[in-house]
Every structure is written in structure tokens, then in C-alpha cells.
Design an enzyme around this catalytic site. Sequence first.
Site, PDB file in Angstrom:
ATOM      1  N   GLY A   1      47.099  -4.971  10.883  1.00 45.40           N
ATOM      2  CA  GLY A   1      45.994  -4.283  10.929  1.00 45.40           C
ATOM      3  C   GLY A   1      46.026  -2.864  10.151  1.00 45.40           C
ATOM      4  O   GLY A   1      47.049  -2.855   9.346  1.00 45.40           O
TER       5      GLY A   1
ATOM      6  N   LYS B   1      49.641   9.049  20.232  1.00 44.77           N
ATOM      7  CA  LYS B   1      48.432   8.413  20.725  1.00 44.77           C
ATOM      8  C   LYS B   1      48.941   7.267  21.346  1.00 44.77           C
ATOM      9  O   LYS B   1      49.879   6.654  20.702  1.00 44.77           O
ATOM     10  CB  LYS B   1      47.231   8.286  19.895  1.00 44.77           C
ATOM     11  CG  LYS B   1      47.560   7.416  18.518  1.00 44.77           C
ATOM     12  CD  LYS B   1      46.599   7.307  17.581  1.00 44.77           C
ATOM     13  CE  LYS B   1      46.852   6.379  16.348  1.00 44.77           C
ATOM     14  NZ  LYS B   1      45.957   6.056  15.427  1.00 44.77           N
TER      15      LYS B   1
ATOM     16  N   ASP C   1      50.560  12.607  15.565  1.00 46.23           N
ATOM     17  CA  ASP C   1      49.654  11.512  15.517  1.00 46.23           C
ATOM     18  C   ASP C   1      50.108  10.740  16.864  1.00 46.23           C
ATOM     19  O   ASP C   1      50.121   9.636  16.848  1.00 46.23           O
ATOM     20  CB  ASP C   1      49.554  10.820  14.406  1.00 46.23           C
ATOM     21  CG  ASP C   1      48.160   9.724  14.258  1.00 46.23           C
ATOM     22  OD1 ASP C   1      47.479  10.072  15.139  1.00 46.23           O
ATOM     23  OD2 ASP C   1      48.438   8.696  13.640  1.00 46.23           O
TER      24      ASP C   1
ATOM     25  N   ASP D   1      55.199   5.699  14.072  1.00 43.80           N
ATOM     26  CA  ASP D   1      54.289   6.746  13.219  1.00 43.80           C
ATOM     27  C   ASP D   1      54.514   8.305  13.286  1.00 43.80           C
ATOM     28  O   ASP D   1      53.660   9.191  13.185  1.00 43.80           O
ATOM     29  CB  ASP D   1      52.768   6.371  13.522  1.00 43.80           C
ATOM     30  CG  ASP D   1      52.437   4.998  12.866  1.00 43.80           C
ATOM     31  OD1 ASP D   1      52.950   4.521  12.014  1.00 43.80           O
ATOM     32  OD2 ASP D   1      51.309   4.531  13.093  1.00 43.80           O
TER      33      ASP D   1
ATOM     34  N   PHE E   1      46.346   5.135   7.056  1.00 46.53           N
ATOM     35  CA  PHE E   1      47.024   5.379   5.608  1.00 46.53           C
ATOM     36  C   PHE E   1      47.359   3.965   5.141  1.00 46.53           C
ATOM     37  O   PHE E   1      48.178   4.206   4.178  1.00 46.53           O
ATOM     38  CB  PHE E   1      47.924   6.316   5.754  1.00 46.53           C
ATOM     39  CG  PHE E   1      48.703   6.208   6.862  1.00 46.53           C
ATOM     40  CD1 PHE E   1      49.921   5.530   6.828  1.00 46.53           C
ATOM     41  CD2 PHE E   1      48.864   7.497   7.701  1.00 46.53           C
ATOM     42  CE1 PHE E   1      50.719   5.569   7.861  1.00 46.53           C
ATOM     43  CE2 PHE E   1      49.729   7.427   8.979  1.00 46.53           C
ATOM     44  CZ  PHE E   1      50.477   6.562   8.835  1.00 46.53           C
ATOM     45  N   GLY E   2      46.920   3.039   5.334  1.00 45.39           N
ATOM     46  CA  GLY E   2      47.172   1.675   4.736  1.00 45.39           C
ATOM     47  C   GLY E   2      47.172   0.576   5.719  1.00 45.39           C
ATOM     48  O   GLY E   2      46.741   0.646   6.901  1.00 45.39           O
TER      49      GLY E   2
HETATM   50  P1  ADP Z   1      46.965   2.429  14.218  1.00 40.16           P
HETATM   51  O1  ADP Z   1      48.355   3.095  14.795  1.00 40.16           O
HETATM   52  O2  ADP Z   1      45.856   3.523  14.363  1.00 40.16           O
HETATM   53  O3  ADP Z   1      46.653   1.297  15.067  1.00 40.16           O
HETATM   54  P2  ADP Z   1      48.392   1.706  12.011  1.00 40.16           P
HETATM   55  O4  ADP Z   1      48.246   1.633  10.671  1.00 40.16           O
HETATM   56  O5  ADP Z   1      49.605   2.426  12.486  1.00 40.16           O
HETATM   57  O6  ADP Z   1      47.131   2.025  13.008  1.00 40.16           O
HETATM   58  O7  ADP Z   1      48.930  -0.128  12.642  1.00 40.16           O
HETATM   59  C1  ADP Z   1      48.022  -0.829  12.082  1.00 40.16           C
HETATM   60  C2  ADP Z   1      48.276  -2.212  13.258  1.00 40.16           C
HETATM   61  O8  ADP Z   1      49.837  -2.431  12.874  1.00 40.16           O
HETATM   62  C3  ADP Z   1      48.349  -1.696  14.545  1.00 40.16           C
HETATM   63  O9  ADP Z   1      47.700  -3.163  15.089  1.00 40.16           O
HETATM   64  C4  ADP Z   1      49.632  -1.587  15.060  1.00 40.16           C
HETATM   65  O10 ADP Z   1      49.905  -1.789  16.380  1.00 40.16           O
HETATM   66  C5  ADP Z   1      50.563  -2.485  14.102  1.00 40.16           C
HETATM   67  N1  ADP Z   1      51.813  -1.908  14.050  1.00 40.16           N
HETATM   68  C6  ADP Z   1      52.013  -0.758  13.443  1.00 40.16           C
HETATM   69  N2  ADP Z   1      53.258  -0.492  13.181  1.00 40.16           N
HETATM   70  C7  ADP Z   1      53.937  -1.868  13.903  1.00 40.16           C
HETATM   71  C8  ADP Z   1      55.351  -1.966  14.251  1.00 40.16           C
HETATM   72  N3  ADP Z   1      56.359  -1.215  14.005  1.00 40.16           N
HETATM   73  N4  ADP Z   1      55.451  -3.177  14.893  1.00 40.16           N
HETATM   74  C9  ADP Z   1      54.425  -4.044  15.187  1.00 40.16           C
HETATM   75  N5  ADP Z   1      53.311  -3.610  14.816  1.00 40.16           N
HETATM   76  C10 ADP Z   1      52.942  -2.428  14.254  1.00 40.16           C
HETATM   77 MG    MG Z   2      50.178   3.481  14.206  1.00 40.76          MG
END
Ligand code: ADP
Ligand code: MG
Length: 344
Positions: free
Chosen positions: A62, A178, A176, A193, A66-67
Site C-alpha cells: 500500500g 492512528k 502519526d 511509523d 510518504f511512499g
Molecule cells: P498507512 O499507515 O497510512 O496505512 P503506510 O505507508 O504506513 O500507510 O502503509 C502502507 C501499507 O503497508 C498499509 O496497508 C500498511 O498496513 C502496510 N504496512 C506498513 N508497515 C507494515 C509492516 N511493518 N508490516 C506489515 N504491513 C505494513
Molecule cells: Mg503506516
Amino acid sequence: RTVSASGSVSTDSDRTPVRVDSQDSQVSDGEAVDRPWPRQNSLSMREWDIPFDELRMGDALGTGHFGTVYRGNWHGDVAIKVLNMNYLDDEKTLEGFKLDVATFRKTRHENLVLFMGACMKPPRLAIVTSMCKGYTLYTHIHVYKDKFTMNKTASLAQQISQGMGYLHARGIVHKDLKTKNIFLENGKVVITDFGLFNVTKLCFRNRKGDGLSIPPGWLCYLAPEIVRSLRAHQKPEDDDLPFSKPTDIYAFGTVWYELLCGEWPFKGQPPEAIIWQVGKGMKQTLANLQASRDVKDILMMCWSYRAADRPDFVCLHKTLEKLPKKRLARSPSHPIHLSRSAES
Ligand code: ADP
Ligand code: MG
């Protein structure tokens, strides 16, 4: 005061931003052992530097602020957060990123995601953490509409306050917090995060167009002092938002509300209406929430208008521990409807 091998002076190895010139450091490990200062400076940055080629990239999970986050493999399953960066021309942006990495590597707590390392050679900047199993609280609450018992809700909130209390004790503000950044792995909370704000700033800079863009679901985590400082043409690098430990507490209040009610505060209201109300010190009404006084008090304390009136995580953890334990999940005073349970 200590003087590092490369000549920089620091007063407190834990607080002082570390030197971040890992690549060009001429100091060898052998030299460092003979010196009296802690391994906290430029030298140890190298230990966290993962060559991008060593990572095996998998599917994208996803895209966030920021990326893009990818599933990947580096000595096992990992999550790789690749920073979305079209330009990276000045040293300052790279230093900002390295400062985030320096913050990240100081964290060791069972309720915090495991930081494994980072790719620090532009233009490929990425953060590598352990891959969280299970779903985020966001997915449990808002997608699957899972309902937690009061005991489970209290246990989740206690674990969040424990992980957050640790971060605050180390001087790290999450910025952040949430439900999308909180995973649930077999009953264990894992927060992700934290301390990535410099990175966020970098990515804001890369945005096209102007006007304040508010990602959905972000606003209700923002404390009044942050909401009041939002500007229509917000440029975070010019005008930093006033994040602080109390703004993390405010965000925790919103997480607590989501756990209890299964929805966000100010549900269905347009951003302008939320900004106006929060900025004026108005709160989501709790009239329809069937919960004990103690449970509602936690919400009201965390959402205090004045930052100084909000409790800290140590105090919150104690309060959460004291919430009466209910043996019967369906007792009449139970605040949540138990049509489906997410107990694991
Ligand atoms: P957000 O937190 O706003 O959903 P992120 O860029 O942090 O956006 O995450 C993008 C996607 O990757 C999300 O679906 C998130 O659940 C998944 N993700 C992020 N970090 C991890 C992790 N350490 N392990 C598994 N999935 C992750
Ligand atoms: Mg995240």
C-alpha cells in the site's frame, strides 16, 4: 562532553543528534574499540545501512503519506518502506532521513515494530522493519467491524500506552499515532511509523499543487493546537506543525474512542466542520456511548483543549489497569455490542 573519532563534539550521546556521515567515515571498527565514548555516533550508523541490492522486493502492500510499502525478504520476511522521492538534491534532506533512522534504531520494545535497517544511499531511500502479521486495528474496527470485549479493549489500550510511554520516555514523539499504524498480532499490539517526521516533510515537499490536502481519517487525530495551526497553503517544511507528547495523547484518545465505538469521532462531517469545532475546543459528544464514567473520563482527559491538561502515558496506563474487569462479556453495562468478536 565527548569528542568522537571524526572530531564532532557531543554532550549527551542519547539526546544529541548523531553525526550522519556513515558512508564517508574513515573510522574503522578496530579504532573505535580503543576509545572511551559510546558507540553512538557516525560509526554505528553503518551497522544499519542495508545495500538496496540485498533486499528482495515483493508485492506492494500500500501507499501512505510518504511512499510505498513492499513485502520483502532480507534474512526473512520484512516490510520495506520505499520513500517516494522525485528529487533529492540537497544534503539536508538526506540528513533529515538519517536523523529519523538514528531515532528509530534506539527503540526496543515489544509493542513497537522491529527496526532492522535502512537503505541510505540516494536516490534509493528505504526503511526496513519486521513484517507485521495480522491486521491493523483500523482493519479490525472499520473494515471487518470487529467488536472487542471491554477487557480486550482495555488490554489493547494498555499495550498501546505501554509502547507509547516507552517512546516518550526516550524523547520520541510519534506524530502519526492512528489505528492504521497499530497492528494486532495474536493479541499483541505492535505500533509502527513512529519518529518518521523528517521523512514526511521530505515527501510533502515533493507534492504537486498547493492547497491543504488532508488525508481522510487524519484530521480527527489532530489536537486543537495543531488544527489551529493548519493553513490553507500549508508547507510543512516552512511552518512545522506543533507536534508534541500531548498531541500524541490526543491521538490516543481518538484511538480509544474508535476501540469503544467502532467509528471515528465527528463521523460523516466535512473537514471544515471538524476543523472549526476542534479549533474551538468542542468535542465529539459521548451521549450515545454506553460506558462507565471512568471509560469516558479517559476520553475527555486525552481530548483536553489545553495540552497541559492531558495526562501522560504512565498515568493513562495506571488508569486503564484500574478499569473494573468484567467477567461476563455481555453484562448490561457493557459498552459495546458483541455481534462478532475479534478475540484471539
Ligand atoms: P498507512 O499507515 O497510512 O496505512 P503506510 O505507508 O504506513 O500507510 O502503509 C502502507 C501499507 O503497508 C498499509 O496497508 C500498511 O498496513 C502496510 N504496512 C506498513 N508497515 C507494515 C509492516 N511493518 N508490516 C506489515 N504491513 C505494513
Ligand atoms: Mg503506516
